[in-house]
Enzyme design. Structure first.
Site, PDB file in Angstrom:
ATOM      1  N   GLY A  12       0.803  -1.233  -0.101  1.00  0.00           N
ATOM      2  CA  GLY A  12      -0.096   0.008  -0.217  1.00  0.00           C
ATOM      3  C   GLY A  12       0.810   1.314   0.050  1.00  0.00           C
ATOM      4  O   GLY A  12       0.720   2.122  -0.804  1.00  0.00           O
ATOM      5  N   ASP A  69       7.637   5.247   8.418  1.00  0.00           N
ATOM      6  CA  ASP A  69       7.048   4.704   9.411  1.00  0.00           C
ATOM      7  C   ASP A  69       5.585   5.662   9.703  1.00  0.00           C
ATOM      8  O   ASP A  69       5.689   6.902   9.835  1.00  0.00           O
ATOM      9  CB  ASP A  69       7.906   4.737  10.855  1.00  0.00           C
ATOM     10  CG  ASP A  69       7.395   3.743  11.791  1.00  0.00           C
ATOM     11  OD1 ASP A  69       7.320   2.648  11.644  1.00  0.00           O
ATOM     12  OD2 ASP A  69       7.155   4.187  12.844  1.00  0.00           O
ATOM     13  N   GLY A 158      -5.123  -0.427   5.366  1.00  0.00           N
ATOM     14  CA  GLY A 158      -5.042  -0.266   6.956  1.00  0.00           C
ATOM     15  C   GLY A 158      -6.229   0.301   7.260  1.00  0.00           C
ATOM     16  O   GLY A 158      -7.368  -0.028   7.274  1.00  0.00           O
ATOM     17  N   TYR A 159      -6.376   1.348   8.197  1.00  0.00           N
ATOM     18  CA  TYR A 159      -7.534   1.836   8.745  1.00  0.00           C
ATOM     19  C   TYR A 159      -8.298   3.018   7.953  1.00  0.00           C
ATOM     20  O   TYR A 159      -9.200   3.637   8.334  1.00  0.00           O
ATOM     21  CB  TYR A 159      -6.954   2.882  10.156  1.00  0.00           C
ATOM     22  CG  TYR A 159      -6.319   2.031  10.979  1.00  0.00           C
ATOM     23  CD1 TYR A 159      -6.981   1.394  12.163  1.00  0.00           C
ATOM     24  CD2 TYR A 159      -4.915   1.656  11.032  1.00  0.00           C
ATOM     25  CE1 TYR A 159      -6.312   0.434  13.269  1.00  0.00           C
ATOM     26  CE2 TYR A 159      -4.367   1.080  12.063  1.00  0.00           C
ATOM     27  CZ  TYR A 159      -4.964   0.223  12.776  1.00  0.00           C
ATOM     28  OH  TYR A 159      -4.196  -0.635  13.946  1.00  0.00           O
ATOM     29  N   ASP A 160      -7.915   3.021   6.674  1.00  0.00           N
ATOM     30  CA  ASP A 160      -8.620   4.050   5.514  1.00  0.00           C
ATOM     31  C   ASP A 160     -10.061   3.751   5.680  1.00  0.00           C
ATOM     32  O   ASP A 160     -10.664   4.884   5.854  1.00  0.00           O
ATOM     33  CB  ASP A 160      -8.147   3.801   4.012  1.00  0.00           C
ATOM     34  CG  ASP A 160      -6.970   4.438   3.927  1.00  0.00           C
ATOM     35  OD1 ASP A 160      -6.461   5.148   4.642  1.00  0.00           O
ATOM     36  OD2 ASP A 160      -6.172   4.365   3.140  1.00  0.00           O
ATOM     37  N   LYS A 180      -6.107  10.786  -2.549  1.00  0.00           N
ATOM     38  CA  LYS A 180      -5.608  10.766  -1.096  1.00  0.00           C
ATOM     39  C   LYS A 180      -4.123  11.244  -1.005  1.00  0.00           C
ATOM     40  O   LYS A 180      -3.782  11.919  -0.138  1.00  0.00           O
ATOM     41  CB  LYS A 180      -5.642   9.102  -0.890  1.00  0.00           C
ATOM     42  CG  LYS A 180      -4.988   8.820   0.570  1.00  0.00           C
ATOM     43  CD  LYS A 180      -5.027   7.423   0.892  1.00  0.00           C
ATOM     44  CE  LYS A 180      -4.103   7.136   2.517  1.00  0.00           C
ATOM     45  NZ  LYS A 180      -3.996   5.789   2.488  1.00  0.00           N
TER      46      LYS A 180
HETATM   47  P1  ITT Z   1       6.343  -1.643   6.739  1.00  0.00           P
HETATM   48  O1  ITT Z   1       6.991  -1.242   8.170  1.00  0.00           O
HETATM   49  O2  ITT Z   1       7.012  -2.891   6.312  1.00  0.00           O
HETATM   50  O3  ITT Z   1       6.926  -0.406   6.212  1.00  0.00           O
HETATM   51  P2  ITT Z   1       3.954  -1.577   8.294  1.00  0.00           P
HETATM   52  O4  ITT Z   1       2.530  -1.473   7.631  1.00  0.00           O
HETATM   53  O5  ITT Z   1       4.363  -2.688   9.245  1.00  0.00           O
HETATM   54  O6  ITT Z   1       4.977  -1.609   6.824  1.00  0.00           O
HETATM   55  P3  ITT Z   1       4.159   0.840   9.912  1.00  0.00           P
HETATM   56  O7  ITT Z   1       5.077  -0.030  11.145  1.00  0.00           O
HETATM   57  O8  ITT Z   1       4.770   2.191   9.735  1.00  0.00           O
HETATM   58  O9  ITT Z   1       4.327  -0.285   8.493  1.00  0.00           O
HETATM   59  O10 ITT Z   1       2.825   0.752  10.282  1.00  0.00           O
HETATM   60  C1  ITT Z   1       1.856   1.526   9.733  1.00  0.00           C
HETATM   61  C2  ITT Z   1       0.603   1.217  10.055  1.00  0.00           C
HETATM   62  O11 ITT Z   1      -0.341   2.223  10.276  1.00  0.00           O
HETATM   63  C3  ITT Z   1      -0.085   0.636   8.709  1.00  0.00           C
HETATM   64  O12 ITT Z   1       0.014  -1.055   8.627  1.00  0.00           O
HETATM   65  C4  ITT Z   1      -1.579   0.931   8.846  1.00  0.00           C
HETATM   66  O13 ITT Z   1      -2.340   0.021   9.916  1.00  0.00           O
HETATM   67  C5  ITT Z   1      -1.526   2.233   9.602  1.00  0.00           C
HETATM   68  N1  ITT Z   1      -1.410   3.255   8.530  1.00  0.00           N
HETATM   69  C6  ITT Z   1      -0.344   4.052   7.744  1.00  0.00           C
HETATM   70  N2  ITT Z   1      -0.731   4.827   7.077  1.00  0.00           N
HETATM   71  C7  ITT Z   1      -1.921   4.489   6.652  1.00  0.00           C
HETATM   72  C8  ITT Z   1      -2.829   5.053   5.489  1.00  0.00           C
HETATM   73  O14 ITT Z   1      -2.287   5.897   4.697  1.00  0.00           O
HETATM   74  N3  ITT Z   1      -4.070   4.414   5.372  1.00  0.00           N
HETATM   75  C9  ITT Z   1      -4.383   3.398   6.526  1.00  0.00           C
HETATM   76  N4  ITT Z   1      -3.699   3.081   7.490  1.00  0.00           N
HETATM   77  C10 ITT Z   1      -2.519   3.486   7.497  1.00  0.00           C
END
Ligand code: ITT
Length: 198
Positions: A12, A69, A158-160, A180
C-alpha cells in the site's frame, strides 16, 4: 534514475509513493522484492523506527533507502495505536492484520461520541544515501480526521475505511489514489521530503 530501496513490506505504501517518486527520477523497489526481511522496529517514536528501517534496508541492499513509519493516533485512546498501528490487534491477542485492527479499534471506541473520536494519521519518511549516512533526510506529514462508527469504502489500506478525513469530508477509503496522495499524511511528507532533497 537513482535506484532506491523502499524499506517496507507494505505494498500500500509502495502504491502511494512510487508514482510521484518515479516522476522525480527515483526508481524504487520494495525491499520484499529484493529478498530483504523486515527490520526490528524497536524504536519508541515514528522517527526512530523510520531510521532503523532505512538503515537496515540500505545495509542489506547496498542502495540508498527510503523508509516510511506511520500510524494512527486516536485522542480518546491517548494516542494509541500510534507506532503500534500495524501490530495493534496482534499486541492485544485479538487476531492480526487490517481487518482485525479495524475491528479492535471500533471495539475500543464503543460508546465514545462522534465529537470525541478525533484522530490523525502521521507519517515520517527517512531517506538515507547509504547505511552509515550520518544525516538522514527526515520529513513529516499529518492528516486530521475522526474515527467513523462503521467502515466506509474499500480503497487504500489499513485504517482507511474508518478514517473520516476532515479536509475531504469523506472516508479515506472512498478517495482515489490521486485524491488521497494530494492531502494525506504520506502525500504531505513526500512533498516535504522532495523539497528537502532538491
Ligand atoms: P513496513 O514497516 O514494512 O513499512 P507496516 O505496515 O508494518 O509496513 P508501519 O509499522 O509504519 O508499517 O505501520 C503503519 C500502519 O499504520 C499501517 O500498517 C496501517 O495500519 C496504518 N497506516 C499508516 N498509514 C496509513 C494509511 O495511509 N491508511 C491507513 N492506514 C495507515
Amino acid at each position: 534514475m537513482t535506484n532506491v530501496v523502499l524499506a517496507s513490506s507494505n505494498p500500500g505504501k509502495l502504491q502511494e509513493l512510487s508514482r510521484v517518486l518515479k516522476e522525480t527520477g527515483m526508481n524504487i523497489t520494495l525491499q520484499t522484492d529484493l529478498g530483504i526481511s523486515d527490520a526490528d522496529e524497536t524504536g519508541l517514536t515514528f522517527i526512530e523506527n523510520a531510521i532503523l528501517k532505512a538503515r537496515h534496508a540500505a545495509k542489506a541492499s547496498g542502495l540508498a533507502a527510503l523508509a516510511d513509519d506511520s500510524g494512527l493516533e486516536v485522542d480518546a485512546l491517548k494516542g494509541a495505536p500510534g507506532i503500534f498501528s500495524a501490530r495493534f490487534a496482534k499486541m492485544h491477542n485479538s487476531g492480526q492484520g487490517d481487518a482485525d485492527n479495524n475491528r479492535l479499534l471500533l471495539e475500543q471506541l464503543e460508546g465514545v461520541a462522534e465529537e470525541q473520536r478525533t484522530a490523525r494519521f502521521r507519517c515520517v519518511l527517512a531517506y538515507m544515501k547509504h547505511s552509515d549516512d550520518p544525516s538522514p533526510v527526515i520529513a513529516e506529514g499529518s492528516w486530521e480526521g475522526r474515527i467513523l462508527l462503521e467502515p466506509n469504502g474499500s480503497n487504500g489500506f489499513g485504517y482507511d475505511p474508518l478514517f473520516f478525513a476532515n479536509d475531504a469530508g469523506a472516508s479515506a477509503a472512498t478517495l482515489s489514489k490521486e485524491q488521497k496522495s494530494s492531502i494525506s499524511h504520506r502525500g504531505l511528507a513526500l512533498k516535504s521530503l522532495l523539497a528537502a532533497l532538491h
